[in-house]
Design a protein around this motif. Structure first.
Motif, short mmCIF file in Angstrom:
data_model
loop_
_atom_site.label_atom_id
_atom_site.label_comp_id
_atom_site.label_asym_id
_atom_site.label_seq_id
_atom_site.Cartn_x
_atom_site.Cartn_y
_atom_site.Cartn_z
N ARG A 139 0.84 -1.20 0.00
CA ARG A 139 0.00 0.00 0.00
C ARG A 139 0.88 1.25 0.00
O ARG A 139 1.73 1.41 0.86
CB ARG A 139 -0.81 -0.02 1.28
CG ARG A 139 -2.13 0.65 1.19
CD ARG A 139 -2.88 0.18 2.39
NE ARG A 139 -4.22 0.68 2.41
CZ ARG A 139 -5.09 0.30 3.34
NH1 ARG A 139 -4.76 -0.55 4.27
NH2 ARG A 139 -6.32 0.78 3.33
N ARG A 140 0.65 2.14 -0.96
CA ARG A 140 1.55 3.31 -1.02
C ARG A 140 0.80 4.55 -1.51
O ARG A 140 -0.29 4.47 -2.06
CB ARG A 140 2.74 3.03 -1.92
CG ARG A 140 2.35 2.93 -3.37
CD ARG A 140 3.38 2.23 -4.20
NE ARG A 140 2.95 2.18 -5.59
CZ ARG A 140 2.08 1.30 -6.06
NH1 ARG A 140 1.52 0.41 -5.27
NH2 ARG A 140 1.72 1.34 -7.32
N GLN A 141 1.49 5.68 -1.33
CA GLN A 141 0.91 6.95 -1.76
C GLN A 141 2.08 7.85 -2.12
O GLN A 141 3.06 7.92 -1.38
CB GLN A 141 0.12 7.54 -0.58
CG GLN A 141 -0.47 8.89 -0.84
CD GLN A 141 -1.13 9.43 0.42
OE1 GLN A 141 -1.73 8.68 1.20
NE2 GLN A 141 -0.99 10.72 0.65
N ILE A 142 2.02 8.51 -3.29
CA ILE A 142 3.13 9.37 -3.69
C ILE A 142 2.63 10.81 -3.77
O ILE A 142 1.64 11.10 -4.44
CB ILE A 142 3.69 8.94 -5.06
CG1 ILE A 142 4.20 7.49 -4.95
CG2 ILE A 142 4.85 9.84 -5.50
CD1 ILE A 142 3.58 6.56 -5.90
N ASP A 143 3.31 11.67 -3.04
CA ASP A 143 2.94 13.09 -3.06
C ASP A 143 4.07 13.89 -3.70
O ASP A 143 5.24 13.68 -3.39
CB ASP A 143 2.72 13.61 -1.63
CG ASP A 143 1.47 12.99 -1.02
OD1 ASP A 143 0.69 12.38 -1.79
OD2 ASP A 143 1.30 13.10 0.21
N LYS A 144 3.69 14.81 -4.55
CA LYS A 144 4.69 15.72 -5.13
C LYS A 144 4.97 16.83 -4.11
O LYS A 144 4.06 17.29 -3.44
CB LYS A 144 4.14 16.36 -6.42
CG LYS A 144 4.00 15.36 -7.56
CD LYS A 144 5.33 15.15 -8.26
CE LYS A 144 5.17 14.07 -9.34
NZ LYS A 144 6.48 13.54 -9.76
N THR A 145 6.25 17.23 -4.02
CA THR A 145 6.57 18.36 -3.15
C THR A 145 7.26 19.40 -4.01
O THR A 145 7.52 19.18 -5.19
CB THR A 145 7.53 17.93 -2.02
OG1 THR A 145 8.68 17.36 -2.61
CG2 THR A 145 6.88 16.94 -1.08
N GLU A 146 7.56 20.54 -3.40
CA GLU A 146 8.20 21.64 -4.16
C GLU A 146 9.50 21.19 -4.78
O GLU A 146 9.81 21.46 -5.92
CB GLU A 146 8.49 22.81 -3.21
CG GLU A 146 7.28 23.65 -2.92
CD GLU A 146 7.60 24.69 -1.84
OE1 GLU A 146 8.75 25.18 -1.85
OE2 GLU A 146 6.72 24.96 -1.02
N LYS A 147 10.28 20.44 -3.95
CA LYS A 147 11.63 20.08 -4.42
C LYS A 147 11.73 18.66 -4.95
O LYS A 147 12.78 18.24 -5.40
CB LYS A 147 12.62 20.22 -3.26
CG LYS A 147 12.86 21.65 -2.85
CD LYS A 147 13.64 21.62 -1.56
CE LYS A 147 14.44 22.88 -1.35
NZ LYS A 147 15.28 22.71 -0.15
N GLY A 148 10.68 17.89 -4.87
CA GLY A 148 10.78 16.51 -5.33
C GLY A 148 9.51 15.73 -5.05
O GLY A 148 8.43 16.16 -5.45
N PHE A 149 9.65 14.63 -4.29
CA PHE A 149 8.45 13.83 -4.00
C PHE A 149 8.63 13.09 -2.67
O PHE A 149 9.74 12.96 -2.17
CB PHE A 149 8.18 12.84 -5.14
CG PHE A 149 9.26 11.80 -5.30
CD1 PHE A 149 9.15 10.55 -4.68
CD2 PHE A 149 10.40 12.06 -6.08
CE1 PHE A 149 10.15 9.60 -4.84
CE2 PHE A 149 11.40 11.11 -6.22
CZ PHE A 149 11.28 9.88 -5.60
N VAL A 150 7.51 12.62 -2.16
CA VAL A 150 7.52 11.79 -0.94
C VAL A 150 6.73 10.52 -1.23
O VAL A 150 5.64 10.59 -1.80
CB VAL A 150 6.84 12.50 0.25
CG1 VAL A 150 7.11 11.74 1.55
CG2 VAL A 150 7.30 13.94 0.36
N CYS A 430 8.44 6.26 5.19
CA CYS A 430 8.33 7.52 4.46
C CYS A 430 9.68 7.79 3.79
O CYS A 430 10.71 7.83 4.45
CB CYS A 430 7.99 8.63 5.46
SG CYS A 430 8.13 10.28 4.78
N ILE A 431 9.65 7.91 2.48
CA ILE A 431 10.90 8.20 1.74
C ILE A 431 10.73 9.58 1.11
O ILE A 431 9.85 9.78 0.27
CB ILE A 431 11.15 7.15 0.63
CG1 ILE A 431 11.08 5.73 1.21
CG2 ILE A 431 12.49 7.40 -0.04
CD1 ILE A 431 10.97 4.64 0.17
N GLU A 432 11.57 10.49 1.56
CA GLU A 432 11.44 11.85 1.07
C GLU A 432 12.65 12.19 0.19
O GLU A 432 13.78 12.05 0.62
CB GLU A 432 11.39 12.81 2.26
CG GLU A 432 11.07 14.23 1.88
CD GLU A 432 11.32 15.16 3.06
OE1 GLU A 432 10.38 15.82 3.49
OE2 GLU A 432 12.47 15.19 3.54
#
Lengths: 473, 279
Positions: A139-150, A430-432
């Motif tokens: 189970r996973r979820q990918i969020d975009k961030t300003e500098k990359g992704f989480v 959590c991989i940021e």
């Protein structure tokens, strides 16, 4: 379920659990030190009148069935049930949330975070990292961030149920035991070889219980190792229904016979007194004895009556028959029916003579001038302590326990539940990944509801693995 | 070469390992630790070899059973499980100090088996009650449970020693692993032991049901195993639900191990069905 009910409040406490577990542990010891269910006389002798009375009132001599011990068990079960219900509703919401939300703040709070940098931009890593998280966690979820992704990922949320599974198993054990004691029985039967029973004696009440079928013991055999230790106890049994043999089986210890929900176990054995056929038809009215005179070799048959002396031919004195014993003993061995009389020679002291009905040569052992035997009786060879001749009875434990399958399912569930509770946890990771020039700065953080140190080691491993991933060119 | 000679060598190997683990801790050297590890590994390997050889020997005599049937054989197996479990802990937690507290227990078990005049190392035939496929499952699981509790006991002792003198800087104590790790290790070992003790009791119950027709008869050994189970269940609940940790858990783990020892040895002095365990 928050309740102000005082009963509920009492049972919902873990302090009560600790108290009950320790009380059960401490009181259980009593029954291992004082042997249970022995003869009251033995206890009286051992403890004296005062302690005997006290222990008797407290049921110490059968303490595992005493009301206070069963009450402790009942309290423990109530405690387990109430605690589980109380906490389950909260856990349930955690396990099946309406929508899954990852809270970055929980990861930020962690003391230990793995950190490394990769000489590639975040875009190049995203696919490889996502695939990795999917493979390891599901189970996973990918969020975009300003500098990359989480990437947030998690697995084994359901393992939070483990402890309820263990609790359920304990309840199954108790329920199974209650079913067994209500609808089952424990009995025993001693069956001599060649004979049969259709009743067993109950262990607790001593009552005879009809089985509804017949068990016949065809044969019992015991074998020994050359060390003298017993090797095997084997009973050949036949089950009969309306005098028809329906099942035949040899049972040994560890291999019982099961028939119509009743189990028949090899429990013990014993030697029958080597008593022969009962001599019902033998009458003391008309007894004939054979007198064999050694010197001449002649055999004389004489009719005798109890208490009346008869003359022995060739001048060897008189013989008086004293009594008839249907089950006489000789040097501690049963020799069956026998006559007992007194031989009075013309010179010398009178001697007592034993005349077993079935052993005409028995009186030869006396080495007298005359050998006396009972006439017209079936002869058998007298062979003292010949093991082959010993007739055995088999001791069978005959039980019925319809609760056993409930208990066994409790066993399986308990093992599974303990494994889940102790060695599986709800793990979230959590991989940021953030851009730093042309490179990426990677942080890996993980939380688990159990075994924090194990999770830390896992996070280190994952970080090590991720650091090696190169991603897209 | 017979199994008794191999197993005497095992006693020596575990004794050597125990001595050098202690030396490595006291003198803060890595060389003795390395020697100790090798001695422990060789001890475990030869222990397995001796176990297998004894199994074969029992077939040669014509008895043919797994060497898990009397006090001598159980002590040999107990030492083996402690050895295996300890090496696992050393590899996983990367600390050899625990060895100074765990391998002596394996050594003591072997020494007791070899030297006690009451314990015969003769291979005996199996009595009818023990002739069952459940024998191996029951004994193996019980002893993995016991040995996990033994390691937990060693670690709990370390915890108590360390916590007592943590304020004043003492070299010897400072070198013990951190309190948090010792506490965690105790907890892990107790959970492992609890799982295996549970499986051991369960396999024993299923076996009893096929041998005697009742899965539970409150025989002293059964009852004491349950007492042990209650003590460790208390520990787990106190820790998970009441947040007990550290000293309290260490004391409970020591009490638990005392119950284990009584279940193992003490019960033989009480009357009951498990009397063959004393021979």
């Amino acid at each position: 379920m928050k309740s102000t009910n005082p009963v509920w409040k009492f049972f919902v406490s873990v302090k009560l659990t600790v108290f009950l577990l320790l009380s059960l542990a401490a009181t259980s010891i009593i029954g291992t030190v004082i042997p249970q269910n022995a003869d009251p006389e033995v206890y009286f002798h051992k403890f004296g009148p005062f302690l005997f009375r006290l222990f008797d009132v407290l049921d110490i001599f059968d303490m595992y069935h005493a009301w206070w011990f069963q009450l402790l068990l009942l309290l423990l079960v109530s405690n387990i049930v109430v605690c589980s219900i109380d906490r389950l509703s909260a856990t349930w919401k955690l396990i099946f949330p309406r929508n899954l939300v990852f809270k970055p703040a929980r990861f930020e709070k962690l003391e230990k975070k793995e950190r490394f940098s990769v000489k590639r931009p975040p875009d190049a890593l995203e696919a490889a990292y996502t695939a990795f998280a999917a493979k390891k966690f599901g189970r996973r979820q990918i969020d975009k961030t300003e500098k990359g992704f989480v990437v947030f990922a998690e697995k084994w949320r359901w393992t939070r149920l483990g402890v309820y599974i263990v609790h359920l198993s304990v309840i199954l054990l108790i329920v199974g035991a209650i079913i067994g004691s209500l609808f089952g029985f424990k009995g025993f039967a001693n069956i001599p070889e060649g004979e049969s029973v259709d009743h067993v004696r109950l262990r607790d009440s001593g009552r005879m219980l009809p089985l509804g079928f017949t068990i016949r013991c065809e044969d019992f055999n015991i074998s020994f190792y050359d060390t003298g230790a017993p090797k095997e106890f084997r009973s050949s049994l036949t089950i009969l229904e309306n005098d028809q043999a329906v099942v035949k089986k040899d049972i040994i210890v560890n291999d019982p016979l099961r028939y119509r929900g009743i189990s028949i176990f090899q429990a013990s054995y014993g030697e029958m007194a080597p008593e022969k056929k009962p001599d019902h038809d033998f009458s003391t009215e008309n007894i004939q004895l054979n007198f064999t005179v050694k010197a001449s070799g002649m055999v004389y048959k004489r009719k005798v009556e109890i208490g009346k002396p008869v003359d022995i031919p060739e001048g060897h004195g008189t013989f008086t028959l004293m009594e008839f014993n249907p089950s006489a003993e000789f040097r501690g061995q049963n020799i069956g029916a026998a006559m007992f009389g007194v031989l009075s020679p013309l010179q010398g002291e009178p001697v007592e003579v034993l005349l077993p009905l079935h052993f005409p040569n028995f009186d030869k052992m006396r080495r007298g001038e005359v050998v006396i035997s009972v006439a017209d009786q079936e002869a058998e060879t007298f062979s003292p302590a010949q093991k082959d001749d010993v007739r055995y009875y088999t001791g069978l434990e005959v039980n019925k326990d319809p609760g056993v399958w409930v208990v066994y399912s409790g066993f399986i569930i308990m093992i599974a539940g303990c494994f889940i509770t102790f060695f599986m946890s709800h793990q979230q990771i959590c991989i940021e990944v953030s851009r730093k020039g042309d490179n990426s700065d990677v942080r890996v953080m993980g939380i688990a509801n159990k075994n924090t140190m194990g999770m830390q080691r896992k996070v280190e491993k994952i970080a090590g693995h991720l650091a090696k991933l190169r991603g897209n060119p | 070469m017979n199994s008794s000679q191999l197993l005497s060598f095992v006693t020596f190997a575990y004794g050597f390992a125990a001595t050098f683990y202690v030396a490595a801790w006291v003198f803060k050297k890595t060389m003795p630790a390395r020697l100790a590890r090798w001695a422990a590994i060789i001890g475990v390997v030869v222990n397995v070899a001796g176990f297998i050889l004894r199994w074969k020997e029992s077939y040669d005599i014509g008895y043919g059973h797994a060497p898990l049937s009397n006090m001598y054989e159980s002590l040999v197996f107990f030492a083996l499980t402690i050895g295996i479990l300890y090496l696992f802990v050393e590899t996983r937690y990367k600390t050899h100090i625990v060895g100074a507290f765990a391998t002596p227990i394996a050594f003591l078990a072997m020494a007791y088996a070899s030297l006690s005049p009451n314990i015969s190392d003769k291979i005996q035939p199996l009595i009818p009650a023990l002739k069952s496929n459940w024998l191996i499952a029951h004994v193996v699981t019980c002893f993995f449970g016991y040995s996990a509790f033994a390691v937990a006991f060693g670690v709990s002792i370390m915890y108590l020693i360390k916590s007592r003198a943590s304020e004043k800087e003492n070299g010897l104590l400072a070198r013990l692993p951190g309190l948090k790790m010792l506490d965690e290790l105790t907890h892990q070992m107790v959970m492992f032991g609890f799982l295996f003790l549970s499986i051991g009791i369960i396999t024993g119950a299923v076996w009893a049901n096929s041998a005697w027709g009742t899965y539970w008869s409150w025989d002293p050994k059964e009852t004491w195993s349950l007492v042990t189970w209650f003590v460790y269940a208390t520990l787990l609940h106190a820790r998970m639900m009441r947040g007990w940790y550290g000293k309290k858990i260490a004391y409970l783990s020591i009490i638990g191990f005392a119950a284990v020892l009584f279940t193992y040895f003490g019960v033989n002095y009480l009357p009951g069905l498990h009397s063959y365990g004393s021979v």
